[in-house]
Design a protein around this motif. Structure first.
Motif, PDB file in Angstrom:
ATOM      1  N   ILE A   3       0.859  -1.180   0.000  1.00  0.00           N
ATOM      2  CA  ILE A   3       0.000   0.000   0.000  1.00  0.00           C
ATOM      3  C   ILE A   3       0.897   1.231   0.000  1.00  0.00           C
ATOM      4  CG2 ILE A   3      -1.778   1.281   1.242  1.00  0.00           C
ATOM      5  CD1 ILE A   3      -2.660  -1.346   2.506  1.00  0.00           C
ATOM      6  N   THR A   4       0.776   2.030  -1.036  1.00  0.00           N
ATOM      7  CA  THR A   4       1.599   3.235  -1.155  1.00  0.00           C
ATOM      8  C   THR A   4       0.852   4.423  -0.566  1.00  0.00           C
ATOM      9  OG1 THR A   4       2.586   2.374  -3.188  1.00  0.00           O
ATOM     10  CG2 THR A   4       2.847   4.723  -2.753  1.00  0.00           C
ATOM     11  N   THR A   5       1.517   5.143   0.315  1.00  0.00           N
ATOM     12  CA  THR A   5       0.892   6.299   0.948  1.00  0.00           C
ATOM     13  C   THR A   5       1.987   7.269   1.375  1.00  0.00           C
ATOM     14  OG1 THR A   5      -0.651   7.002   2.690  1.00  0.00           O
ATOM     15  CG2 THR A   5       0.881   5.237   3.245  1.00  0.00           C
ATOM     16  N   SER A   6       1.613   8.289   2.112  1.00  0.00           N
ATOM     17  CA  SER A   6       2.584   9.262   2.609  1.00  0.00           C
ATOM     18  C   SER A   6       2.684   9.156   4.128  1.00  0.00           C
ATOM     19  CB  SER A   6       2.166  10.683   2.210  1.00  0.00           C
ATOM     20  OG  SER A   6       0.898  11.001   2.760  1.00  0.00           O
ATOM     21  N   GLY A   7       3.733   9.712   4.679  1.00  0.00           N
ATOM     22  CA  GLY A   7       3.927   9.639   6.127  1.00  0.00           C
ATOM     23  C   GLY A   7       4.980  10.623   6.583  1.00  0.00           C
ATOM     24  N   GLN A   8       5.309  10.528   7.856  1.00  0.00           N
ATOM     25  CA  GLN A   8       6.292  11.439   8.447  1.00  0.00           C
ATOM     26  C   GLN A   8       7.186  10.687   9.421  1.00  0.00           C
ATOM     27  OE1 GLN A   8       4.677  14.557  10.921  1.00  0.00           O
ATOM     28  NE2 GLN A   8       6.425  15.916  10.579  1.00  0.00           N
ATOM     29  N   VAL A   9       8.472  11.026   9.400  1.00  0.00           N
ATOM     30  CA  VAL A   9       9.427  10.479  10.351  1.00  0.00           C
ATOM     31  C   VAL A   9       9.418  11.364  11.591  1.00  0.00           C
ATOM     32  CG1 VAL A   9      11.836   9.920  10.777  1.00  0.00           C
ATOM     33  CG2 VAL A   9      10.859   9.519   8.517  1.00  0.00           C
ATOM     34  N   GLN A  10       9.255  10.742  12.752  1.00  0.00           N
ATOM     35  CA  GLN A  10       9.185  11.479  14.003  1.00  0.00           C
ATOM     36  C   GLN A  10      10.188  10.907  14.995  1.00  0.00           C
ATOM     37  OE1 GLN A  10       5.099  10.814  15.072  1.00  0.00           O
ATOM     38  NE2 GLN A  10       4.325  12.427  13.749  1.00  0.00           N
ATOM     39  N   ALA A  11      10.607  11.737  15.940  1.00  0.00           N
ATOM     40  CA  ALA A  11      11.515  11.271  16.988  1.00  0.00           C
ATOM     41  C   ALA A  11      10.772  10.300  17.897  1.00  0.00           C
ATOM     42  CB  ALA A  11      12.045  12.442  17.791  1.00  0.00           C
ATOM     43  N   ALA A  12      11.432   9.221  18.275  1.00  0.00           N
ATOM     44  CA  ALA A  12      10.819   8.233  19.149  1.00  0.00           C
ATOM     45  C   ALA A  12      10.709   8.785  20.560  1.00  0.00           C
ATOM     46  CB  ALA A  12      11.644   6.944  19.145  1.00  0.00           C
ATOM     47  N   GLN A  13       9.688   8.326  21.258  1.00  0.00           N
ATOM     48  CA  GLN A  13       9.507   8.763  22.642  1.00  0.00           C
ATOM     49  C   GLN A  13      10.688   8.291  23.486  1.00  0.00           C
ATOM     50  OE1 GLN A  13       5.753   7.172  23.793  1.00  0.00           O
ATOM     51  NE2 GLN A  13       4.568   8.562  22.510  1.00  0.00           N
ATOM     52  N   GLY A  14      11.231   9.214  24.309  1.00  0.00           N
ATOM     53  CA  GLY A  14      12.402   8.893  25.115  1.00  0.00           C
ATOM     54  C   GLY A  14      13.694   9.260  24.450  1.00  0.00           C
ATOM     55  N   GLY A  46      22.482  13.492  25.758  1.00  0.00           N
ATOM     56  CA  GLY A  46      23.394  13.701  24.650  1.00  0.00           C
ATOM     57  C   GLY A  46      22.701  13.472  23.324  1.00  0.00           C
ATOM     58  N   GLY A  47      23.039  14.269  22.333  1.00  0.00           N
ATOM     59  CA  GLY A  47      22.411  14.121  21.026  1.00  0.00           C
ATOM     60  C   GLY A  47      22.658  15.322  20.158  1.00  0.00           C
ATOM     61  N   TYR A  48      21.589  15.795  19.521  1.00  0.00           N
ATOM     62  CA  TYR A  48      21.685  16.916  18.585  1.00  0.00           C
ATOM     63  C   TYR A  48      20.604  17.945  18.909  1.00  0.00           C
ATOM     64  CZ  TYR A  48      24.316  13.398  16.019  1.00  0.00           C
ATOM     65  OH  TYR A  48      25.212  12.422  15.661  1.00  0.00           O
ATOM     66  N   ILE A  49      20.928  19.195  18.666  1.00  0.00           N
ATOM     67  CA  ILE A  49      19.928  20.249  18.803  1.00  0.00           C
ATOM     68  C   ILE A  49      18.940  20.122  17.635  1.00  0.00           C
ATOM     69  CG2 ILE A  49      19.500  22.723  18.852  1.00  0.00           C
ATOM     70  CD1 ILE A  49      20.924  21.760  21.302  1.00  0.00           C
ATOM     71  N   LYS A  50      17.717  19.826  17.962  1.00  0.00           N
ATOM     72  CA  LYS A  50      16.692  19.732  16.919  1.00  0.00           C
ATOM     73  C   LYS A  50      16.146  21.104  16.569  1.00  0.00           C
ATOM     74  CE  LYS A  50      12.223  17.616  15.858  1.00  0.00           C
ATOM     75  NZ  LYS A  50      11.140  16.736  16.362  1.00  0.00           N
ATOM     76  N   ASN A  51      15.765  21.850  17.604  1.00  0.00           N
ATOM     77  CA  ASN A  51      15.234  23.197  17.402  1.00  0.00           C
ATOM     78  C   ASN A  51      15.678  24.102  18.541  1.00  0.00           C
ATOM     79  OD1 ASN A  51      13.596  22.952  14.989  1.00  0.00           O
ATOM     80  ND2 ASN A  51      12.187  21.703  16.196  1.00  0.00           N
ATOM     81  N   CYS A  52      16.101  25.301  18.192  1.00  0.00           N
ATOM     82  CA  CYS A  52      16.342  26.341  19.194  1.00  0.00           C
ATOM     83  C   CYS A  52      15.172  27.315  19.093  1.00  0.00           C
ATOM     84  CB  CYS A  52      17.671  27.059  18.927  1.00  0.00           C
ATOM     85  SG  CYS A  52      18.063  28.277  20.191  1.00  0.00           S
ATOM     86  N   LEU A  53      14.402  27.388  20.145  1.00  0.00           N
ATOM     87  CA  LEU A  53      13.120  28.077  20.098  1.00  0.00           C
ATOM     88  C   LEU A  53      13.188  29.521  20.583  1.00  0.00           C
ATOM     89  CD1 LEU A  53      11.037  25.101  21.548  1.00  0.00           C
ATOM     90  CD2 LEU A  53      11.442  25.664  19.149  1.00  0.00           C
ATOM     91  N   VAL A  54      14.368  29.990  21.024  1.00  0.00           N
ATOM     92  CA  VAL A  54      14.510  31.363  21.510  1.00  0.00           C
ATOM     93  C   VAL A  54      15.724  32.017  20.855  1.00  0.00           C
ATOM     94  CG1 VAL A  54      13.382  30.954  23.729  1.00  0.00           C
ATOM     95  CG2 VAL A  54      15.844  30.515  23.488  1.00  0.00           C
ATOM     96  N   GLN A  55      15.791  33.318  21.004  1.00  0.00           N
ATOM     97  CA  GLN A  55      16.904  34.077  20.459  1.00  0.00           C
ATOM     98  C   GLN A  55      17.564  34.901  21.565  1.00  0.00           C
ATOM     99  OE1 GLN A  55      15.351  36.444  17.261  1.00  0.00           O
ATOM    100  NE2 GLN A  55      14.995  34.678  15.914  1.00  0.00           N
ATOM    101  N   GLU A  56      18.736  35.412  21.280  1.00  0.00           N
ATOM    102  CA  GLU A  56      19.471  36.255  22.228  1.00  0.00           C
ATOM    103  C   GLU A  56      18.630  37.462  22.637  1.00  0.00           C
ATOM    104  OE1 GLU A  56      22.931  37.352  24.429  1.00  0.00           O
ATOM    105  OE2 GLU A  56      22.771  35.601  23.104  1.00  0.00           O
ATOM    106  N   ILE A 100      16.112  12.381   8.660  1.00  0.00           N
ATOM    107  CA  ILE A 100      15.851  13.604   9.401  1.00  0.00           C
ATOM    108  C   ILE A 100      14.493  13.493  10.099  1.00  0.00           C
ATOM    109  CG2 ILE A 100      15.540  16.094   9.235  1.00  0.00           C
ATOM    110  CD1 ILE A 100      17.220  16.036   6.703  1.00  0.00           C
ATOM    111  N   PRO A 101      14.459  13.536  11.412  1.00  0.00           N
ATOM    112  CA  PRO A 101      13.167  13.541  12.106  1.00  0.00           C
ATOM    113  C   PRO A 101      12.342  14.754  11.698  1.00  0.00           C
ATOM    114  CG  PRO A 101      14.957  13.090  13.636  1.00  0.00           C
ATOM    115  CD  PRO A 101      15.593  13.514  12.353  1.00  0.00           C
ATOM    116  N   GLY A 102      11.052  14.519  11.462  1.00  0.00           N
ATOM    117  CA  GLY A 102      10.171  15.595  11.037  1.00  0.00           C
ATOM    118  C   GLY A 102       9.967  15.655   9.541  1.00  0.00           C
TER     119      GLY A 102
END
Length: 405
Positions: free
Chosen positions: A95-106, A215-225, A311-313
């Protein structure tokens, strides 16, 4: 006497006339009979030839009534027409469809502000930047705020509550204050201790330091200086990017097949590579039992190891794989033609004879489709060039009466 002679002459004349007429009729009869007989005989022979022609026409009409399509072998070869005998085999639906890659819980955590204040960065923070557990990401300072530094205020509240608690502990022993009052003082002291301990451990000269919880990677920085943040406001999201979720949105028309889904493949838009969950230690987590209130899709969720550059998201194209179905009649999709919502294939009857056959379709894997009705094992079916056979029938490019057995 004269009268007798006249009557005799008239008698002879009448007798001669009778004989002459009889002879003429006889000759005419013989001639007519002979000509008629000869003509009938020739006509019979002609009709015998015509009978052969009639049989030929009957054969053509029969072929027309049986919907037989004639396509000479050399023309079929030039048109790329190919056929094969179909047999029962194992089949796996896709079955062909669309989807999204998301970060796993934890595997993902959002860092929030534990104090109110102004944001300042010790070093540039960008999406995708690697961080270690406990590393400082940014500082929050309220030193110049009207309410003052929250750390200093928490320290003052803690020290005051501590002194009150120590004094009350001596008084309760002498029964100067009641046990109830002592318990209230003790509660206030412990709360002040918790509040101060929560923010004092990361206290620096420039404010409260915000650290990475994993430990990991910065996914999103939600604020600015220079942004002002309040307590509990999200600051940064950090992902380990080790385990990921794949959420596929499946149309309701496939709901009956979801119980047989076992695995999936997906293709990313940024590298056009197809990833197989079977090679990424993937597993099915669940599939929805109802569609959402604002959509007509049912979610199917998988979990897998991120061994590649996924890439998650990101939104991906998903190929859901069902469990294997044994003893299935399946044809390549190139064998099908469609007319007003009905599907047809072409059976090859002999070297140059074809027949149009309606079929009912079942599951599909993108390349092949399951045939539910209309065919049986052992049928020879046109698998390539079906539309060429259809056009030959529609345009009468090769007349049906040219077919000779």
């Amino acid at each position: 006497m004269k009268k007798l002679i006249f009557m005799g002459v008239m008698g002879l004349f009448l007798l001669g006339s009778c004989n002459s007429k009889s002879g003429h009729d006889h000759e005419g009869h013989d001639h007519g009979t002979e000509e008629s007989h000869d003509h009938d005989h020739e006509g019979h022979d002609h009709e015998s030839e015509g009978h052969e022609g009639h049989n030929h026409g009957t054969e053509t009409a029969a072929a027309g009534h049986s919907d037989e399509i004639i396509l000479a072998p050399e023309k079929a070869k030039a048109a790329g027409v190919e056929s094969e005998i179909i047999q029962l085999k194992a089949f796996r639906q896709v079955i062909t469809t669309s989807g999204q890659v998301q970060a796993a819980q934890g595997d993902e955590s959002v860092v929030v502000a534990n104090v109110a204040g102004v944001v300042s960065f010790r070093h540039p923070v960008t999406d995708g930047m690697s961080v270690s557990k406990g590393a400082s990401i940014l500082n929050i300072s309220a030193e110049n705020m009207p309410d003052g530094d929250p750390v200093k205020r928490a320290r003052i509240a803690y020290e005051t509550a501590k002194k009150e608690y120590e004094r009350a502990a001596k008084l309760v022993e002498s029964q100067i204050i009641s046990q109830k009052d002592f318990n209230t003082i003790k509660e206030s002291y412990e709360n002040a201790q918790l509040a101060y301990g929560a923010i004092s451990k990361n206290q620096t000269k420039t404010g409260v330091s915000v650290t990475a919880p994993l430990g990991g990677y910065i996914k999103n920085c939600l604020v600015q200086e220079g942004d002002y943040v309040s307590v509990g406001q999200p600051l940064v999201s950090v992902t380990q990017n080790r385990r990921l979720f794949l959420r596929a949105d499946v149309s309701e028309k496939y709901y009956g097949y979801l119980h047989s889904i076992q695995s999936a493949n997906f293709k990313t838009p940024y590298d056009n590579k197809v990833y197989e969950l079977g090679e990424l230690k993937g597993r099915l987590l669940s599939y929805g039992k109802a569609s959402g209130g604002t959509s007509f899709y049912v979610p199917v969720t998988f979990e897998f190891d991120n061994r590649g550059d996924v890439i998650p998201g990101s939104y991906v194209e998903v190929y859901l794989l069902s469990s294997e179905m044994p003893d299935v009649l399946a044809l390549p999709v190139t064998a099908l033609t469609e007319e007003q919502g009905l599907y047809f294939v072409y059976l090859q009857l002999d070297e140059e004879g074809y027949k149009k056959q309606e079929v009912t379709l079942g599951a599909s894997n993108g390349k092949e489709v399951q045939i539910l009705t209309g065919l049986k094992a052992g049928d020879r079916v046109v698998t390539k060039g079906a539309y060429q056979v259809k056009l030959a029938s529609a345009s009468n490019a090769i007349p049906a009466h040219s077919h000779e057995h």
